[in-house]
Motif scaffolding. Structure first.
Motif, PDB file in Angstrom:
ATOM      1  N   LEU A   1       0.840  -1.215   0.000  1.00 48.48           N
ATOM      2  CA  LEU A   1       0.000   0.000   0.000  1.00 48.48           C
ATOM      3  C   LEU A   1       0.864   1.249   0.000  1.00 48.48           C
ATOM      4  N   LEU A   2       1.917   1.147   0.804  1.00 47.27           N
ATOM      5  CA  LEU A   2       2.821   2.301   0.870  1.00 47.27           C
ATOM      6  C   LEU A   2       3.431   2.574  -0.498  1.00 47.27           C
ATOM      7  N   LEU A   3       3.911   1.484  -1.103  1.00 52.01           N
ATOM      8  CA  LEU A   3       4.493   1.632  -2.438  1.00 52.01           C
ATOM      9  C   LEU A   3       3.470   2.239  -3.411  1.00 52.01           C
ATOM     10  N   LEU A   4       2.275   1.712  -3.304  1.00 55.67           N
ATOM     11  CA  LEU A   4       1.204   2.173  -4.189  1.00 55.67           C
ATOM     12  C   LEU A   4       0.970   3.673  -3.996  1.00 55.67           C
ATOM     13  N   ALA A   5       0.996   4.044  -2.739  1.00 57.03           N
ATOM     14  CA  ALA A   5       0.749   5.458  -2.431  1.00 57.03           C
ATOM     15  C   ALA A   5       1.838   6.327  -3.049  1.00 57.03           C
ATOM     16  N   LEU A   6       3.075   5.842  -2.930  1.00 57.39           N
ATOM     17  CA  LEU A   6       4.190   6.615  -3.477  1.00 57.39           C
ATOM     18  C   LEU A   6       4.062   6.774  -4.994  1.00 57.39           C
ATOM     19  N   ARG A   7       3.730   5.629  -5.610  1.00 62.77           N
ATOM     20  CA  ARG A   7       3.570   5.648  -7.060  1.00 62.77           C
ATOM     21  C   ARG A   7       2.490   6.635  -7.476  1.00 62.77           C
TER      22      ARG A   7
END
Ligand SMILES: *[C@@H]1O[C@H](CO)[C@@H](O)[C@H](O)[C@H]1NC(C)=O
Length: 594
Positions: A472-478
């Motif tokens: 989710l964190l990665l997704l948010a960053l993207r």
């Protein structure tokens, strides 16, 4: 003395001798011994035909050889009389015929006459024994008829007046025999007439009498004491063939448990009894001691009823003649209540479900008491009013079972006290506490094995959550990055649209989604491969995909609002660094990166 001293006579009367011997011969008289002085011996004057009145004038004398003058001539009567008391036995100790000689001298006529006076024995002596107390020792095994010489009596008188016979009196066990010796003397002997028995009579008192032939007869006696010697004909005999004793097991060491007694009627060493224990191959000789002299049996080590409660000993009584008797000693050890009943928990539950049916076994117990009899009889019980009861199982086993269903809301745990007491007086008892937790029915599926599974599931879930959060964190960053680039494109599109008159929003939609997906798939592969070569990959991908440093005047990011709004110019984009920097820093200092 009148004995013939021929040489002296020759010296004194040598000239006369031949004449009177030839002419006159001898005058012979006899006189009993022990006559008083002056007793008549013979009428010498008459016998010699002498004129009486002339006797003294003619110088007639009686001369006896030696100092003692036994005879004298009575001047008026012309009788030869005794001048001394004469003891025949003293004068003629060993001579049967005792004759005294003397001479009658007629000085005026130069005549000498020989006179022989025989001293006649009178019974003035009784037979006598040298020892009047005689000790004889005769074994009781002596066969009847055996002879035992006795000392002879002695009587100095001669002839009939001397010892003639012996007599024995006192006891039918003995008789008398008299042997005649080579010189005619009498030798008394004791003859055993009847067998002796020392136990019946240890002594025999006899009287030996010696009798002479005088009138009246004289006797001499000796007392004979016959001691019967023991022949060890008796074995010791125990007072009982079996001695039975009962002793409590706690009798102290050194105590006398029993005294055995044997008697032996024999005398001396033959009657001296010594006690011993017949050498036992078992333990008995270590536990008991028999006093050789007193027969006391003492305890050497303490009893343990549980190890041994009956002992049989064989004791021996032996006299010094090696005769013996045996007896048994039976020792029964009686139990005392010295052991507490022991409770051992063979199996027990710690927890029980509240819906466990009545009769559910919660514990298996074993009870034991080392004592015997009533002291070892164990009774078990449960303390207090608890919803459990005891069930007897095999022999010394008990089961603790539920008496009804349990109610956790009423009581959630129990300390069940099991008590065991024995039948001794006073009784000994012990107890054990069983702790039992009542489980809620809902808790119940958590079986011990399931509990591990539950932990595993929890662990997997936690890991999954962490992974999901990371994604989710990665997704948010993207998403944030994509929006940023979207804004830039929108600016360009707006500018282009302004030039070409095409609405910009249409491009934004399709391109934006594509770009987002691209970067996402890239990152997934990165994560998957990161274990192999995360350094290279991450450095490349991270830095490749990172856009150029945003301009210092760029607005605050959409995601990660917590990040400081005032990024310093030296800092790279904060969020990506934190995500990939974690991988990098594991192997190498982070200055390479981003
Ligand atoms: C059972 O015994 C334990 C330890 O002695 C004690 O802590 C506990 O309170 C007791 N429970 C009950 C129900 O008496």
């Amino acid at each position: 003395m009148c004995s013939a001293g021929r040489r002296q006579r020759v010296l004194l009367w040598g000239v006369l001798l031949a004449a009177w011997e030839a002419a006159w011969g001898q005058l012979r008289y006899s006189v009993p011994e022990e006559m008083p002085k002056g007793s008549f011996v013979g009428d010498v004057a008459n016998d010699l035909g002498l004129q009486l009145p002339a006797l003294p004038d003619r110088g007639i004398r009686v001369v006896t050889e030696g100092r003692t003058q036994y005879f004298a001539l009575h001047g008026k009567t012309g009788h030869l009389v005794t001048a001394e008391r004469i003891d025949r036995e003293q004068l003629c100790r060993l001579v049967e015929k005792c004759v005294l000689r003397c001479e009658l001298i007629v000085e005026g006529e130069m005549q000498v006459y020989g006179i022989e006076v025989e001293i006649m024995d009178i019974n003035d002596n009784a037979p006598s024994f040298k020892e009047i107390e005689v000790e004889e020792r005769i074994s009781e095994t002596t066969v009847p008829g055996s002879r035992f010489p006795l000392a002879e009596a002695h009587d100095p008188d001669s002839g009939q007046n001397s010892l003639q016979s012996y007599e024995l009196s006192g006891d039918e066990h003995f008789s008398l025999a008299v042997q005649t010796g080579p010189d005619g003397d009498q030798r008394p002997e004791l003859v055993l007439a009847k067998a002796l028995d020392r136990e019946e009579a240890a002594f025999h008192e006899l009287v030996l009498r010696a009798i002479d032939g005088g009138d009246p007869a004289r006797t001499g006696t000796a007392r004979i004491r016959v001691t019967v010697r023991d022949a060890n004909d008796n074995a010791p005999v125990f007072s009982q063939a079996e001695y039975t004793v009962r002793v409590p097991e706690d009798v102290p060491v050194g105590s006398v448990l029993v005294t055995v007694t044997a008697t032996d009627p024999d005398e001396g060493l033959n009657g001296h009894v010594k006690y011993s224990m017949k050498k036992a191959k078992d333990m008995a000789s270590h536990i008991f001691h028999v006093d050789a002299e007193t027969g006391e049996i003492t305890l050497l080590q303490s009893f343990d009823f549980e190890e041994g409660n009956f002992y049989e000993l064989e004791v021996q009584a032996r006299d010094d003649g090696d005769l013996f008797d045996m007896a048994k000693v039976l020792i029964t050890v009686t139990d005392i209540n010295d052991n507490v009943p022991e409770i051992s928990v063979r199996s027990a539950l710690n927890e029980i479900s509240e819906d466990a049916p009545s009769g559910t076994v919660v514990a298996l117990l074993h009870v034991h008491d080392h004592d015997s009899g009533a002291n070892g009889e164990v009774r078990c019980s449960l303390d207090g009013n608890v919803p459990f009861r005891l069930e007897k199982s095999l022999e010394d086993y008990y089961r603790v079972v539920t008496a009804r269903e349990l109610d956790r809301e009423q009581q959630s745990e129990y300390n069940v006290t099991v008590r065991a007491s024995d039948g001794g007086w006073p009784a000994l008892q012990s107890s054990r506490v069983l702790a039992l937790r009542v489980l809620d029915v809902n808790d119940n599926p958590a079986e011990p094995a399931a509990s591990l599974t539950r932990w595993l599931v929890l662990a997997v879930a936690a890991v999954s959550c962490l992974f999901l959060a990371f994604l989710l964190l990665l997704l948010a960053l993207r998403l944030r990055r994509w929006r940023r680039s979207q804004q830039q494109q929108q600016l360009l599109a707006t500018a282009g649209a302004a030039l070409r008159g095409v609405p910009a929003t249409r491009f934004v939609g399709i391109d934006g989604v594509r770009a987002f997906l691209h970067s996402y798939s890239h990152d997934v592969s990165l994560t998957a491969d990161s274990r192999k070569s995360h350094l290279r990959f991450s450095a490349a991908s991270c830095c490749d995909t990172l856009p150029a440093r945003p301009p210092p005047d760029e607005p605050a990011p959409l995601l990660g609002d917590e990040e400081p709004a005032s990024d310093s110019p030296a800092d790279p984009a904060p969020a990506p660094v934190s995500s990939c920097g974690q991988f990098v820093s594991a192997k190498r200092p982070s200055r390479i990166v981003c």
